[in-house]
Design a protein around this motif. Structure first.
Motif, mmCIF file in Angstrom:
data_model
loop_
_atom_site.group_PDB
_atom_site.id
_atom_site.type_symbol
_atom_site.label_atom_id
_atom_site.label_comp_id
_atom_site.label_asym_id
_atom_site.label_seq_id
_atom_site.Cartn_x
_atom_site.Cartn_y
_atom_site.Cartn_z
ATOM 1 N N SER A 2 59.036 23.795 -130.041
ATOM 2 C CA SER A 2 58.404 22.199 -129.782
ATOM 3 C C SER A 2 58.832 21.893 -128.386
ATOM 4 N N TYR A 3 59.511 22.750 -127.531
ATOM 5 C CA TYR A 3 59.866 22.407 -126.215
ATOM 6 C C TYR A 3 58.984 21.932 -125.190
ATOM 7 N N HIS A 4 57.634 21.920 -125.550
ATOM 8 C CA HIS A 4 56.482 21.695 -124.780
ATOM 9 C C HIS A 4 56.335 20.169 -124.643
ATOM 10 N N ARG A 5 57.019 19.757 -126.031
ATOM 11 C CA ARG A 5 57.025 18.191 -125.950
ATOM 12 C C ARG A 5 58.221 17.521 -125.178
ATOM 13 N N LEU A 6 58.994 18.456 -124.581
ATOM 14 C CA LEU A 6 59.972 17.686 -123.939
ATOM 15 C C LEU A 6 59.858 16.499 -122.904
ATOM 16 N N PRO A 7 58.796 16.716 -122.209
ATOM 17 C CA PRO A 7 58.677 15.413 -121.235
ATOM 18 C C PRO A 7 58.604 14.092 -121.990
ATOM 19 N N GLU A 8 57.900 14.267 -123.225
ATOM 20 C CA GLU A 8 57.494 13.024 -124.114
ATOM 21 C C GLU A 8 59.100 12.489 -124.528
ATOM 22 N N MET A 9 59.611 13.527 -125.020
ATOM 23 C CA MET A 9 60.895 13.318 -125.606
ATOM 24 C C MET A 9 62.121 12.884 -124.544
ATOM 25 N N GLU A 10 62.001 13.291 -123.506
ATOM 26 C CA GLU A 10 62.755 12.802 -122.436
ATOM 27 C C GLU A 10 62.684 11.301 -122.170
ATOM 28 N N ALA A 11 61.243 10.968 -122.203
ATOM 29 C CA ALA A 11 60.791 9.671 -121.858
ATOM 30 C C ALA A 11 61.448 8.799 -122.852
#
Ligand code: SF4
Length: 439
Positions: free
Chosen positions: A109-118
């Motif tokens: 799932s780490y392609h979703r990191l930007p949303e998760m970081e936000a």
């Protein structure tokens, strides 16, 4: 977004696939204004990219997180994330036990990191340990990092369907998935444009690769042959493989594809059929030995590497002797060996351990034999002419270090630039490396 880059510190544990994943995570967070740094002090975000293979992996992650308490107290804006296989296995438990953790992301799932970081920046906790339908690679930045050395990893396959009784990978990384051929080629071409001359194809079970292209199914051998057509790419390697997926065309490629390097990591884990069965490996010791014979017939100078687990539940002295016999028969050039330790959630974890003093003694005997073989393989290189791809300056002035075709580290007195592939005559064999002179 401020113009001042935010600092991202990633600590990577475990295998080469995690090294690759960490690089891709840094690229994904690059779009959020992050720049990777080498130390956690002063970082705006810390990510632990974890591995579940070693003993007490989760406990080690918790204790590492404990070390960041002071940094978090000094900078409440610091975000802390846990990624990788421990994140997958522990999930929300990590945030429960370590409330200072802001995000937990599994390897798929780490392609979703930007949303998760936000989300984490807005003060919420972010957790994603799904196995999403979409392949993460489709959602990661297309360009790879600009500054890099002459070698690179490229993940082509993930997950495993083999379910060896001791292994967590099928649970933490999920079922086997192969990236489409065109995506792999595009990424490889991009790497070569940036100066990469050697690519190691990665997968938990890389030789089970079956990528799609124009409605056709491509195995690993066909992919390697196509990659070998890329101008400027000089060397191809792949790791890690399962004996049962060593198909005929892949064996043949070792004989006729010049860019495929003469080194093969092919774990067997035990030489005892009884233990191989208990491990659910799906092959016998004889089948493995016959396979090695066929590989050596295709490429006689190939250097074999493997993995062994000693002291697997129910292993007797006789079983262990069968492992020693197999090692003698194969004659490895390099090997990794470990004492068995249980991974929670795996079938073998339910079985009683063998007496630990016996397991320690067996490991020592096995490692003595493997070290002797490794040293002999290295010594046998003296006088030979090999290709060396220079990766960095050596410790001595005017010295360069690179890897030989057989993956030995080689020191050479020369001033050739990093990224040069040169012919070298090996003159000396040291404890862990070779020395040579330019031809
Ligand atoms: S083949 Fe390798 S990754 Fe798959 S279950 Fe066995 S040890 Fe784990």
């Amino acid at each position: 977004m401020s113009d001042v880059p935010k600092k991202l510190y990633i600590k990577t544990y475990g295998c080469q696939m995690n090294v690759y994943d960490s690089e891709r995570m840094a690229e994904a967070l690059g779009g959020q204004g992050y720049e990777q740094v080498d130390s956690p002090e002063g970082a705006d975000m810390i990510v632990l990219n974890t591995c579940h293979i070693r003993e007490k992996a989760a406990e080690k992650v918790y204790s590492e997180l404990g070390r960041y308490k002071g940094l978090k107290a000094a900078n409440p804006d610091l975000k802390i994330g846990v990624a990788g296989c421990v994140a997958q296995a522990e999930g929300a438990e990590i945030m429960r036990r370590q409330p200072m953790v802001d995000l937990v992301v599994g390897p798929q799932s780490y392609h979703r990191l930007p949303e998760m970081e936000a989300k984490a920046r807005s003060g919420e906790k972010a957790l994603d340990t799904d196995f999403p339908e979409e392949l993460k690679f489709d959602h990661l930045p297309k360009g790879r990092k600009a500054s890099r050395g002459p070698t690179a990893f490229l993940t082509v396959q993930e997950g495993c369907d083999k379910f060896c009784a001791f292994c967590v990978v099928p649970y933490t990384r999920g079922a086997e998935v192969s990236r489409p051929v065109s995506r792999v080629l595009r990424e490889a071409e991009g790497l070569v444009e940036q100066g990469v001359r050697e690519i190691t194809l990665l997968g938990q079970n890389v030789n089970a690769y079956h990528g799609q292209e124009g409605g056709e199914d491509w195995g690993l051998a066909r992919l390697i042959r196509r990659l070998a057509e890329i101008d400027g790419l000089d060397r191809i390697r792949f790791t890690t493989s399962h004996p049962n997926d060593m198909e005929d065309d892949l064996i043949a490629a070792h004989g006729d594809c010049e860019k495929l390097m003469p080194y093969l990591h092919l774990p067997v884990q035990s030489g005892s059929d009884r233990i191989l069965k208990r491990m659910n490996r799906g092959h016998t010791a004889q089948e493995y030995l016959r396979l090695i014979e066929r590989i050596r017939a295709a490429r006689p100078d190939i250097l074999m590497s493997g993995d062994f687990i000693v002291g697997f539940p129910e292993e007797t002295e006789e079983d262990f002797q069968a492992t020693m016999d197999l090692v003698e028969a194969v004659n490895y050039g390099q090997c990794f060996s470990f004492k068995y330790s249980a991974r929670p959630g795996t079938p073998a974890a339910e079985r009683p351990l063998v007496e630990q003093a016996a397991a320690d003694d067996r490991l020592q005997r096995l490692q003595t034999l493997l070290t002797t073989q490794q040293r002999a393989a290295q010594d046998a290189m003296v006088g030979r002419e090999v290709g060396v791809l220079f990766e960095k300056a050596g410790r001595l002035p005017g010295q360069m270090v690179g890897k030989s075709d057989h993956l030995h580290a080689v020191h050479v007195q020369c001033d050739l630039p990093v990224g040069t592939l040169a012919r070298v005559r090996i003159t000396e064999s040291g404890p862990n490396s070779l020395a040579g002179e330019l031809l």
